[in-house]
Design a protein around this motif. Sequence first.
Motif, PDB file in Angstrom:
ATOM      1  N   LYS A 140     -10.269   5.681  -6.269  1.00 42.81           N
ATOM      2  CA  LYS A 140     -11.083   6.587  -7.088  1.00 42.81           C
ATOM      3  C   LYS A 140     -11.133   7.982  -6.464  1.00 42.81           C
ATOM      4  CE  LYS A 140     -13.905   2.880  -8.969  1.00 42.81           C
ATOM      5  NZ  LYS A 140     -15.213   2.233  -8.953  1.00 42.81           N
ATOM      6  N   ALA A 141     -11.261   8.038  -5.150  1.00 45.04           N
ATOM      7  CA  ALA A 141     -11.289   9.338  -4.462  1.00 45.04           C
ATOM      8  C   ALA A 141      -9.947  10.052  -4.601  1.00 45.04           C
ATOM      9  CB  ALA A 141     -11.637   9.144  -2.986  1.00 45.04           C
ATOM     10  N   LYS A 142      -8.848   9.305  -4.529  1.00 43.03           N
ATOM     11  CA  LYS A 142      -7.517   9.911  -4.678  1.00 43.03           C
ATOM     12  C   LYS A 142      -7.315  10.426  -6.107  1.00 43.03           C
ATOM     13  CE  LYS A 142      -5.368   7.071  -1.105  1.00 43.03           C
ATOM     14  NZ  LYS A 142      -4.428   5.951  -0.845  1.00 43.03           N
ATOM     15  N   LEU A 143      -7.780   9.674  -7.095  1.00 41.31           N
ATOM     16  CA  LEU A 143      -7.684  10.125  -8.488  1.00 41.31           C
ATOM     17  C   LEU A 143      -8.437  11.445  -8.664  1.00 41.31           C
ATOM     18  CD1 LEU A 143      -8.274   6.782 -10.442  1.00 41.31           C
ATOM     19  CD2 LEU A 143      -6.146   8.101 -10.375  1.00 41.31           C
ATOM     20  N   HIS A 144      -9.652  11.502  -8.146  1.00 39.22           N
ATOM     21  CA  HIS A 144     -10.478  12.704  -8.268  1.00 39.22           C
ATOM     22  C   HIS A 144      -9.805  13.894  -7.596  1.00 39.22           C
ATOM     23  CE1 HIS A 144     -13.792  15.489  -7.402  1.00 39.22           C
ATOM     24  NE2 HIS A 144     -14.255  15.079  -8.571  1.00 39.22           N
ATOM     25  N   ALA A 145      -9.281  13.692  -6.393  1.00 38.32           N
ATOM     26  CA  ALA A 145      -8.607  14.772  -5.662  1.00 38.32           C
ATOM     27  C   ALA A 145      -7.354  15.242  -6.398  1.00 38.32           C
ATOM     28  CB  ALA A 145      -8.254  14.314  -4.246  1.00 38.32           C
ATOM     29  N   TYR A 173      -2.775  -2.889 -18.528  1.00 38.43           N
ATOM     30  CA  TYR A 173      -2.972  -3.499 -19.841  1.00 38.43           C
ATOM     31  C   TYR A 173      -1.691  -4.230 -20.205  1.00 38.43           C
ATOM     32  CZ  TYR A 173      -0.516   0.379 -22.146  1.00 38.43           C
ATOM     33  OH  TYR A 173       0.422   1.302 -22.526  1.00 38.43           O
ATOM     34  N   THR A 174      -1.778  -5.175 -21.116  1.00 35.43           N
ATOM     35  CA  THR A 174      -0.680  -6.096 -21.401  1.00 35.43           C
ATOM     36  C   THR A 174       0.625  -5.400 -21.751  1.00 35.43           C
ATOM     37  OG1 THR A 174      -2.278  -7.728 -22.143  1.00 35.43           O
ATOM     38  CG2 THR A 174      -0.005  -8.097 -22.780  1.00 35.43           C
ATOM     39  N   GLY A 175       0.583  -4.327 -22.508  1.00 35.05           N
ATOM     40  CA  GLY A 175       1.807  -3.644 -22.925  1.00 35.05           C
ATOM     41  C   GLY A 175       2.163  -2.440 -22.072  1.00 35.05           C
ATOM     42  N   CYS A 176       1.640  -2.350 -20.862  1.00 38.78           N
ATOM     43  CA  CYS A 176       1.868  -1.178 -20.021  1.00 38.78           C
ATOM     44  C   CYS A 176       3.366  -0.949 -19.804  1.00 38.78           C
ATOM     45  CB  CYS A 176       1.165  -1.341 -18.680  1.00 38.78           C
ATOM     46  SG  CYS A 176       1.451   0.042 -17.554  1.00 38.78           S
ATOM     47  N   PRO A 177       3.885   0.228 -20.200  1.00 40.67           N
ATOM     48  CA  PRO A 177       5.312   0.490 -20.062  1.00 40.67           C
ATOM     49  C   PRO A 177       5.771   0.631 -18.610  1.00 40.67           C
ATOM     50  CG  PRO A 177       4.170   2.455 -20.799  1.00 40.67           C
ATOM     51  CD  PRO A 177       3.164   1.355 -20.810  1.00 40.67           C
ATOM     52  N   ALA A 178       4.842   0.801 -17.677  1.00 33.37           N
ATOM     53  CA  ALA A 178       5.214   0.966 -16.268  1.00 33.37           C
ATOM     54  C   ALA A 178       5.346  -0.362 -15.533  1.00 33.37           C
ATOM     55  CB  ALA A 178       4.186   1.843 -15.561  1.00 33.37           C
ATOM     56  N   GLU A 214       0.818  -1.219   0.000  1.00 37.65           N
ATOM     57  CA  GLU A 214       0.000   0.000   0.000  1.00 37.65           C
ATOM     58  C   GLU A 214       0.852   1.269   0.000  1.00 37.65           C
ATOM     59  OE1 GLU A 214      -2.794  -0.477   3.203  1.00 37.65           O
ATOM     60  OE2 GLU A 214      -4.030  -1.865   2.035  1.00 37.65           O
ATOM     61  N   SER A 215       2.143   1.124   0.295  1.00 40.34           N
ATOM     62  CA  SER A 215       3.041   2.286   0.265  1.00 40.34           C
ATOM     63  C   SER A 215       3.768   2.428  -1.071  1.00 40.34           C
ATOM     64  CB  SER A 215       4.067   2.179   1.393  1.00 40.34           C
ATOM     65  OG  SER A 215       5.020   1.167   1.100  1.00 40.34           O
ATOM     66  N   VAL A 216       3.556   1.493  -2.006  1.00 35.64           N
ATOM     67  CA  VAL A 216       4.238   1.531  -3.306  1.00 35.64           C
ATOM     68  C   VAL A 216       3.366   2.333  -4.279  1.00 35.64           C
ATOM     69  CG1 VAL A 216       5.143   0.173  -5.239  1.00 35.64           C
ATOM     70  CG2 VAL A 216       5.341  -0.702  -2.897  1.00 35.64           C
ATOM     71  N   PRO A 217       3.837   3.524  -4.693  1.00 34.56           N
ATOM     72  CA  PRO A 217       3.023   4.349  -5.588  1.00 34.56           C
ATOM     73  C   PRO A 217       3.059   3.840  -7.028  1.00 34.56           C
ATOM     74  CG  PRO A 217       5.122   5.408  -5.195  1.00 34.56           C
ATOM     75  CD  PRO A 217       5.098   4.176  -4.336  1.00 34.56           C
ATOM     76  N   ASP A 218       1.980   4.104  -7.747  1.00 31.14           N
ATOM     77  CA  ASP A 218       1.981   3.849  -9.181  1.00 31.14           C
ATOM     78  C   ASP A 218       2.954   4.853  -9.801  1.00 31.14           C
ATOM     79  OD1 ASP A 218       0.618   2.713 -11.700  1.00 31.14           O
ATOM     80  OD2 ASP A 218       0.511   4.886 -11.972  1.00 31.14           O
ATOM     81  N   PRO A 219       3.864   4.425 -10.682  1.00 33.49           N
ATOM     82  CA  PRO A 219       4.854   5.355 -11.233  1.00 33.49           C
ATOM     83  C   PRO A 219       4.272   6.444 -12.131  1.00 33.49           C
ATOM     84  CG  PRO A 219       5.107   3.179 -12.222  1.00 33.49           C
ATOM     85  CD  PRO A 219       4.075   3.049 -11.142  1.00 33.49           C
ATOM     86  N   GLU A 220       3.115   6.204 -12.720  1.00 28.87           N
ATOM     87  CA  GLU A 220       2.520   7.216 -13.599  1.00 28.87           C
ATOM     88  C   GLU A 220       1.542   8.130 -12.865  1.00 28.87           C
ATOM     89  OE1 GLU A 220       2.727   4.869 -17.852  1.00 28.87           O
ATOM     90  OE2 GLU A 220       0.907   4.665 -16.661  1.00 28.87           O
ATOM     91  N   ILE A 221       0.953   7.632 -11.798  1.00 33.97           N
ATOM     92  CA  ILE A 221       0.009   8.419 -10.995  1.00 33.97           C
ATOM     93  C   ILE A 221       0.399   8.209  -9.528  1.00 33.97           C
ATOM     94  CG2 ILE A 221      -2.422   8.954 -10.544  1.00 33.97           C
ATOM     95  CD1 ILE A 221      -3.083   7.207 -13.037  1.00 33.97           C
ATOM     96  N   PRO A 222       1.414   8.913  -9.051  1.00 33.29           N
ATOM     97  CA  PRO A 222       1.985   8.620  -7.734  1.00 33.29           C
ATOM     98  C   PRO A 222       1.073   8.877  -6.532  1.00 33.29           C
ATOM     99  CG  PRO A 222       2.972  10.588  -8.679  1.00 33.29           C
ATOM    100  CD  PRO A 222       2.116   9.989  -9.738  1.00 33.29           C
ATOM    101  N   VAL A 223      -0.094   9.467  -6.752  1.00 33.37           N
ATOM    102  CA  VAL A 223      -1.016   9.715  -5.643  1.00 33.37           C
ATOM    103  C   VAL A 223      -1.747   8.436  -5.235  1.00 33.37           C
ATOM    104  CG1 VAL A 223      -2.993  10.384  -7.059  1.00 33.37           C
ATOM    105  CG2 VAL A 223      -2.720  11.368  -4.798  1.00 33.37           C
ATOM    106  N   VAL A 224      -1.754   7.425  -6.086  1.00 33.30           N
ATOM    107  CA  VAL A 224      -2.393   6.151  -5.769  1.00 33.30           C
ATOM    108  C   VAL A 224      -1.351   5.047  -5.679  1.00 33.30           C
ATOM    109  CG1 VAL A 224      -4.673   6.679  -6.730  1.00 33.30           C
ATOM    110  CG2 VAL A 224      -2.920   5.718  -8.201  1.00 33.30           C
ATOM    111  N   SER A 225      -1.638   4.067  -4.839  1.00 35.32           N
ATOM    112  CA  SER A 225      -0.721   2.935  -4.703  1.00 35.32           C
ATOM    113  C   SER A 225      -1.103   1.839  -5.696  1.00 35.32           C
ATOM    114  CB  SER A 225      -0.781   2.368  -3.281  1.00 35.32           C
ATOM    115  OG  SER A 225      -1.971   1.625  -3.077  1.00 35.32           O
ATOM    116  N   VAL A 226      -0.216   0.863  -5.828  1.00 40.02           N
ATOM    117  CA  VAL A 226      -0.507  -0.272  -6.694  1.00 40.02           C
ATOM    118  C   VAL A 226      -1.678  -1.078  -6.147  1.00 40.02           C
ATOM    119  CG1 VAL A 226       1.807  -0.404  -7.693  1.00 40.02           C
ATOM    120  CG2 VAL A 226       1.302  -1.694  -5.608  1.00 40.02           C
ATOM    121  N   VAL A 227      -1.931  -0.996  -4.840  1.00 42.15           N
ATOM    122  CA  VAL A 227      -3.103  -1.646  -4.244  1.00 42.15           C
ATOM    123  C   VAL A 227      -4.357  -0.848  -4.601  1.00 42.15           C
ATOM    124  CG1 VAL A 227      -4.221  -2.300  -2.067  1.00 42.15           C
ATOM    125  CG2 VAL A 227      -1.776  -2.732  -2.393  1.00 42.15           C
TER     126      VAL A 227
END
Length: 189
Positions: A132-137, A87-92, A55-68
């Motif tokens: 979803k709430a973090k994405l919106h914020a 998606y299958t070819g995701c560069p991240a 839960e502490s590992v951020p998504d590299p493209e959207i760092p406000v959300v975690s991979v969880v």
Amino acid sequence: MATGTRTKKSLPLDGGGQGGGERLRPNGEPRKFTPPQPHPIKGRGEEAAIRDVLESVPDPEIPVVSVVDLGIVRDVRPDRVTITPTYTGCPATQVIERDIHAALDAAGFRDVAIETMLSPPWTTDWITESGKAKLHAYGIAPPSRAATATCPQCGSADTEELSRFGSTPCKAQWRCRSCLEPFDRFKCH
């Protein structure tokens, strides 16, 4: 939690090449993920402790959300974490795997394997309500089955899609007709 050699059961999505997806500092230098420091977790199972680390590992493209938060983490077991890229070819994907490895290693979970599973494919239904709430914020309209998006800036539903292609392959570019601000909308799939 023993130390040892980790086995990796994932598919090379870039043909075995290096790089891609690095977050950059303003001066253009790569920014490395700094994993959380290990801390004792008493009275909890290994799966819960591993999930806490993830839960502490951020998504590299959207760092406000975690991979969880994004639903990339599908399963957590004491010996294995199963992930599914958006998606299958995701560069991240390689960056995500590297960041998960670093976080687990730093927390003392060196024997936990990371398995990449492509089927069934990831869906936006796996994004948590918190995600979803973090994405919106953050200014990104979360995925929705509605024909129009709600502007994350002013809340208006008077919006229009400008381009099916946004700043990343999983987002589309939208504009609010009320406040005239452009914004990304997470594609629903």
